[in-house]
Design a protein around this motif. Structure first.
Motif, PDB file in Angstrom:
ATOM      1  N   LEU A   1     -22.666 -11.622 -15.342  1.00  0.00           N
ATOM      2  CA  LEU A   1     -23.391 -10.198 -15.054  1.00  0.00           C
ATOM      3  C   LEU A   1     -24.049  -9.386 -15.922  1.00  0.00           C
ATOM      4  O   LEU A   1     -25.252  -8.839 -16.090  1.00  0.00           O
ATOM      5  N   MET A   2     -24.348 -10.171 -17.184  1.00  0.00           N
ATOM      6  CA  MET A   2     -24.871  -9.589 -18.271  1.00  0.00           C
ATOM      7  C   MET A   2     -24.992  -8.327 -18.334  1.00  0.00           C
ATOM      8  O   MET A   2     -24.070  -7.841 -18.415  1.00  0.00           O
ATOM      9  N   SER A   3     -26.449  -7.560 -18.298  1.00  0.00           N
ATOM     10  CA  SER A   3     -26.253  -6.438 -18.637  1.00  0.00           C
ATOM     11  C   SER A   3     -26.466  -5.456 -17.448  1.00  0.00           C
ATOM     12  O   SER A   3     -26.230  -4.166 -17.197  1.00  0.00           O
ATOM     13  N   VAL A   4     -26.127  -5.558 -16.424  1.00  0.00           N
ATOM     14  CA  VAL A   4     -25.208  -5.324 -15.025  1.00  0.00           C
ATOM     15  C   VAL A   4     -24.128  -4.921 -15.091  1.00  0.00           C
ATOM     16  O   VAL A   4     -23.549  -3.512 -14.828  1.00  0.00           O
TER      17      VAL A   4
ATOM     18  N   GLN B   1     -30.396 -10.402 -33.204  1.00  0.00           N
ATOM     19  CA  GLN B   1     -31.238  -8.212 -32.598  1.00  0.00           C
ATOM     20  C   GLN B   1     -30.359  -7.891 -32.624  1.00  0.00           C
ATOM     21  O   GLN B   1     -29.658  -6.667 -32.758  1.00  0.00           O
ATOM     22  N   ASN B   2     -29.276  -8.417 -31.836  1.00  0.00           N
ATOM     23  CA  ASN B   2     -27.464  -7.716 -31.614  1.00  0.00           C
ATOM     24  C   ASN B   2     -27.378  -7.172 -32.829  1.00  0.00           C
ATOM     25  O   ASN B   2     -26.429  -6.472 -33.258  1.00  0.00           O
ATOM     26  N   GLN B   3     -26.825  -8.963 -33.515  1.00  0.00           N
ATOM     27  CA  GLN B   3     -25.858  -8.538 -34.960  1.00  0.00           C
ATOM     28  C   GLN B   3     -26.784  -7.145 -36.128  1.00  0.00           C
ATOM     29  O   GLN B   3     -25.937  -6.048 -36.184  1.00  0.00           O
TER      30      GLN B   3
ATOM     31  N   VAL C   1     -16.600  -8.187 -28.209  1.00  0.00           N
ATOM     32  CA  VAL C   1     -16.300  -7.420 -27.085  1.00  0.00           C
ATOM     33  C   VAL C   1     -17.859  -7.246 -26.195  1.00  0.00           C
ATOM     34  O   VAL C   1     -17.438  -7.637 -24.829  1.00  0.00           O
ATOM     35  N   TYR C   2     -18.676  -6.887 -26.988  1.00  0.00           N
ATOM     36  CA  TYR C   2     -19.991  -7.045 -25.315  1.00  0.00           C
ATOM     37  C   TYR C   2     -20.158  -8.002 -25.618  1.00  0.00           C
ATOM     38  O   TYR C   2     -20.695  -8.499 -24.422  1.00  0.00           O
ATOM     39  N   GLU C   3     -20.205  -8.872 -26.114  1.00  0.00           N
ATOM     40  CA  GLU C   3     -20.341 -10.263 -25.942  1.00  0.00           C
ATOM     41  C   GLU C   3     -19.939 -11.129 -24.550  1.00  0.00           C
ATOM     42  O   GLU C   3     -20.118 -11.755 -23.646  1.00  0.00           O
TER      43      GLU C   3
ATOM     44  N   SER D   1     -30.459  -3.764 -14.282  1.00  0.00           N
ATOM     45  CA  SER D   1     -30.202  -5.144 -13.752  1.00  0.00           C
ATOM     46  C   SER D   1     -29.750  -6.067 -15.254  1.00  0.00           C
ATOM     47  O   SER D   1     -29.767  -5.026 -15.788  1.00  0.00           O
ATOM     48  N   GLY D   2     -30.054  -7.636 -14.451  1.00  0.00           N
ATOM     49  CA  GLY D   2     -29.642  -8.642 -15.956  1.00  0.00           C
ATOM     50  C   GLY D   2     -30.538  -9.567 -16.470  1.00  0.00           C
ATOM     51  O   GLY D   2     -30.610 -10.064 -15.833  1.00  0.00           O
ATOM     52  N   VAL D   3     -30.409  -9.838 -17.601  1.00  0.00           N
ATOM     53  CA  VAL D   3     -31.044 -11.219 -18.400  1.00  0.00           C
ATOM     54  C   VAL D   3     -30.953 -12.453 -16.878  1.00  0.00           C
ATOM     55  O   VAL D   3     -31.258 -13.150 -16.858  1.00  0.00           O
ATOM     56  N   SER D   4     -29.179 -12.174 -16.364  1.00  0.00           N
ATOM     57  CA  SER D   4     -28.910 -13.501 -15.998  1.00  0.00           C
ATOM     58  C   SER D   4     -29.859 -13.855 -14.153  1.00  0.00           C
ATOM     59  O   SER D   4     -29.575 -14.891 -13.458  1.00  0.00           O
TER      60      SER D   4
ATOM     61  N   LEU E   1     -18.076  -9.204 -22.306  1.00  0.00           N
ATOM     62  CA  LEU E   1     -18.234  -7.856 -21.351  1.00  0.00           C
ATOM     63  C   LEU E   1     -19.378  -8.679 -20.355  1.00  0.00           C
ATOM     64  O   LEU E   1     -19.434  -8.967 -19.276  1.00  0.00           O
ATOM     65  N   CYS E   2     -21.369  -9.183 -21.323  1.00  0.00           N
ATOM     66  CA  CYS E   2     -21.787  -9.830 -20.626  1.00  0.00           C
ATOM     67  C   CYS E   2     -21.116 -10.728 -20.265  1.00  0.00           C
ATOM     68  O   CYS E   2     -22.169 -11.101 -19.206  1.00  0.00           O
ATOM     69  N   CYS E   3     -20.288 -11.887 -20.203  1.00  0.00           N
ATOM     70  CA  CYS E   3     -20.044 -12.498 -19.862  1.00  0.00           C
ATOM     71  C   CYS E   3     -19.209 -12.914 -18.963  1.00  0.00           C
ATOM     72  O   CYS E   3     -18.582 -13.932 -17.921  1.00  0.00           O
TER      73      CYS E   3
ATOM     74  N   ILE F   1     -28.927   0.213 -22.632  1.00  0.00           N
ATOM     75  CA  ILE F   1     -29.832  -0.207 -24.138  1.00  0.00           C
ATOM     76  C   ILE F   1     -28.903  -1.135 -24.945  1.00  0.00           C
ATOM     77  O   ILE F   1     -27.620   0.119 -24.904  1.00  0.00           O
ATOM     78  N   ASN F   2     -28.616  -1.968 -24.978  1.00  0.00           N
ATOM     79  CA  ASN F   2     -27.584  -2.550 -26.019  1.00  0.00           C
ATOM     80  C   ASN F   2     -26.938  -2.124 -27.123  1.00  0.00           C
ATOM     81  O   ASN F   2     -25.805  -1.764 -27.156  1.00  0.00           O
ATOM     82  N   SER F   3     -28.010  -0.697 -28.044  1.00  0.00           N
ATOM     83  CA  SER F   3     -27.053   0.117 -29.234  1.00  0.00           C
ATOM     84  C   SER F   3     -26.384   0.742 -28.239  1.00  0.00           C
ATOM     85  O   SER F   3     -24.962   0.585 -29.297  1.00  0.00           O
TER      86      SER F   3
ATOM     87  N   LEU G   1     -33.574  -0.129 -15.618  1.00  0.00           N
ATOM     88  CA  LEU G   1     -34.308  -1.598 -15.302  1.00  0.00           C
ATOM     89  C   LEU G   1     -35.600  -2.183 -16.031  1.00  0.00           C
ATOM     90  O   LEU G   1     -36.829  -2.106 -16.035  1.00  0.00           O
ATOM     91  N   TYR G   2     -35.217  -1.471 -17.436  1.00  0.00           N
ATOM     92  CA  TYR G   2     -35.655  -1.793 -18.776  1.00  0.00           C
ATOM     93  C   TYR G   2     -36.788  -0.759 -18.887  1.00  0.00           C
ATOM     94  O   TYR G   2     -36.762  -0.026 -18.193  1.00  0.00           O
ATOM     95  N   GLN G   3     -38.710  -1.631 -19.446  1.00  0.00           N
ATOM     96  CA  GLN G   3     -39.271  -0.235 -19.252  1.00  0.00           C
ATOM     97  C   GLN G   3     -40.383  -0.411 -17.924  1.00  0.00           C
ATOM     98  O   GLN G   3     -41.315   0.313 -17.606  1.00  0.00           O
TER      99      GLN G   3
ATOM    100  N   THR H   1     -34.597 -18.310 -22.069  1.00  0.00           N
ATOM    101  CA  THR H   1     -33.878 -19.819 -22.806  1.00  0.00           C
ATOM    102  C   THR H   1     -32.970 -19.519 -23.522  1.00  0.00           C
ATOM    103  O   THR H   1     -32.405 -20.353 -24.239  1.00  0.00           O
ATOM    104  N   TYR H   2     -33.548 -17.897 -24.607  1.00  0.00           N
ATOM    105  CA  TYR H   2     -32.471 -17.813 -25.782  1.00  0.00           C
ATOM    106  C   TYR H   2     -31.355 -17.658 -25.411  1.00  0.00           C
ATOM    107  O   TYR H   2     -30.416 -17.740 -26.930  1.00  0.00           O
ATOM    108  N   ILE H   3     -30.239 -17.397 -24.177  1.00  0.00           N
ATOM    109  CA  ILE H   3     -29.170 -17.916 -23.724  1.00  0.00           C
ATOM    110  C   ILE H   3     -29.667 -19.628 -23.471  1.00  0.00           C
ATOM    111  O   ILE H   3     -29.164 -18.984 -21.777  1.00  0.00           O
TER     112      ILE H   3
HETATM  113  N1  GLU Z   1     -25.991 -10.182 -23.291  1.00  0.00           N
HETATM  114  C1  GLU Z   1     -27.133 -10.474 -23.372  1.00  0.00           C
HETATM  115  C2  GLU Z   1     -28.681  -9.268 -24.498  1.00  0.00           C
HETATM  116  O1  GLU Z   1     -27.807  -8.764 -25.634  1.00  0.00           O
HETATM  117  C3  GLU Z   1     -27.706  -9.041 -22.501  1.00  0.00           C
HETATM  118  C4  GLU Z   1     -29.081  -8.556 -22.253  1.00  0.00           C
HETATM  119  C5  GLU Z   1     -29.589  -8.325 -20.929  1.00  0.00           C
HETATM  120  O2  GLU Z   1     -28.618  -8.962 -19.173  1.00  0.00           O
HETATM  121  O3  GLU Z   1     -30.789  -7.367 -20.466  1.00  0.00           O
HETATM  122  O4  GLU Z   1     -29.452  -9.840 -25.276  1.00  0.00           O
END
Ligand code: GLU
Length: 303
Positions: A66-69, A170-172, A194-196, A254-257, A198-200, A118-120, A237-239, A30-32
């Motif tokens: 695609l988000m993080s994919v 967090q990303n900021q 750019v990151y945002e 994977s991605g959050v979508s 590309l995630c879209c 990871i995001n950084s 795949l995160y943790q 729900t955060y997006i």
């Molecule tokens: N744009 C998302 C974020 O940074 C991507 C996260 C994800 O798919 O893991 O929160």
């Protein structure tokens, strides 16, 4: 390992039917806010092999962000544009057991992003992509992928508006920290923009499988293929990455979508989309499906 070509439509259909039930064990993010509007029962899969075998099962494929994919493809593009030496000066190759958006991990590493999954790491690479403006950087990467992988990726303006509507603190904070520790080539705001964008970038499971095939068999430098694929295996795949590598043995991202892309090296790619996420943030039904398929078809790359 059974050749991916021999996986039958019937076997995939039966797994997809069962996977659909596993959507109920997940939750929509729900955060997006726009991602929270996705179909909670949705499940679709596209399997593509280097010999041209194509199987699509599950729901009629709809486009999704695609988000993080995108992260493996931001890395691949950066590698192909500026080379591995330069990329590896901006981002590390070590897994992290912190969340994908952890500021604490970045602080512990004094601003040097641990890895590009990871995001950084992705934000740092976004500051180094060619182009004069964030829009141009995103556009050029999108165009390159569409050319190289024969995909039809487009920017999903609705999801982007939703991302921008609710600024991600967090990303900021990550972008600011990268900036103050001198790990960005542009301003923090531009790198994040750019990151945002590309995630879209959005496409269907068919597009995602094509992107996977680019990594498996595309005209890219072998060293870049190895680097991106290995980082998907260790950090994709995160943790859950380490466990998936041991128990399933396929590089994946994977991605959050709710998208998950799995690669079968030298053979093909499997793209899944199902929006509800498990507690770690991976698509619940997609992970279930990939686990079952890898076991049934003996796909584990470690034999
Ligand atoms: N744009 C998302 C974020 O940074 C991507 C996260 C994800 O798919 O893991 O929160």
């Amino acid at each position: 390992m059974i050749p991916l070509d021999l996986v039958s439509v019937d076997a995939l259909e039966s797994l997809a039917n069962n996977a659909q039930q596993h959507t109920q064990s997940g939750q929509l993010p729900t955060y997006i806010p726009a991602l929270g509007q996705a179909n909670p029962d949705g499940f679709s899969v596209h399997l593509l092999t280097i010999t041209g075998q194509t199987i699509q099962v599950g729901d009629r494929p709809l486009p999704f962000a695609l988000m993080s994919v995108m992260k493996p493809f931001i890395l691949l593009y950066a590698l192909e544009q500026v080379g591995a030496e330069s990329v590896l000066r901006s981002v590390g190759i070590q897994p992290s057991d912190h969340a994908y958006n952890s500021l604490a991990q970045l602080e512990a590493d004094r601003g040097f992003p641990r890895n590009p999954m990871i995001n950084s790491g992705a934000i740092a690479l976004c500051s180094r992509l060619p182009g004069a403006t964030p829009h141009e950087r995103c556009h050029r990467l999108c165009q390159w992928l569409n050319d190289q992988a024969q995909t039809h990726l487009t920017l999903d303006e609705t999801i982007l508006a939703s991302v921008r509507d609710r600024p991600n603190e967090q990303n900021q904070a990550i972008a600011r920290y990268l900036d103050v520790t001198d790990h960005l080539a542009t301003s923090a705001a531009e790198a994040l923009d750019v990151y945002e964008q590309l995630c879209c970038l959005s496409g269907t499971v068919s597009d995602l499988a094509q992107l996977g095939l680019l990594l498996v068999a595309g005209a890219i430098a072998p060293r870049h293929r190895q680097l991106v694929t290995a980082l998907m295996m260790t950090c994709g795949l995160y943790q859950y990455s380490g466990r998936f590598a041991v128990e399933v043995g396929l590089p994946a991202k994977s991605g959050v979508s709710g998208a998950v892309l799995a690669l079968v090296p030298r053979q093909g790619a499997i793209a899944c989309y199902s929006p509800p996420l498990d507690a770690i943030g991976n698509s619940a039904a997609s992970i279930w499906f990939l686990r079952q398929l890898a076991a049934q078809a003996d796909l584990n790359v470690f034999g």
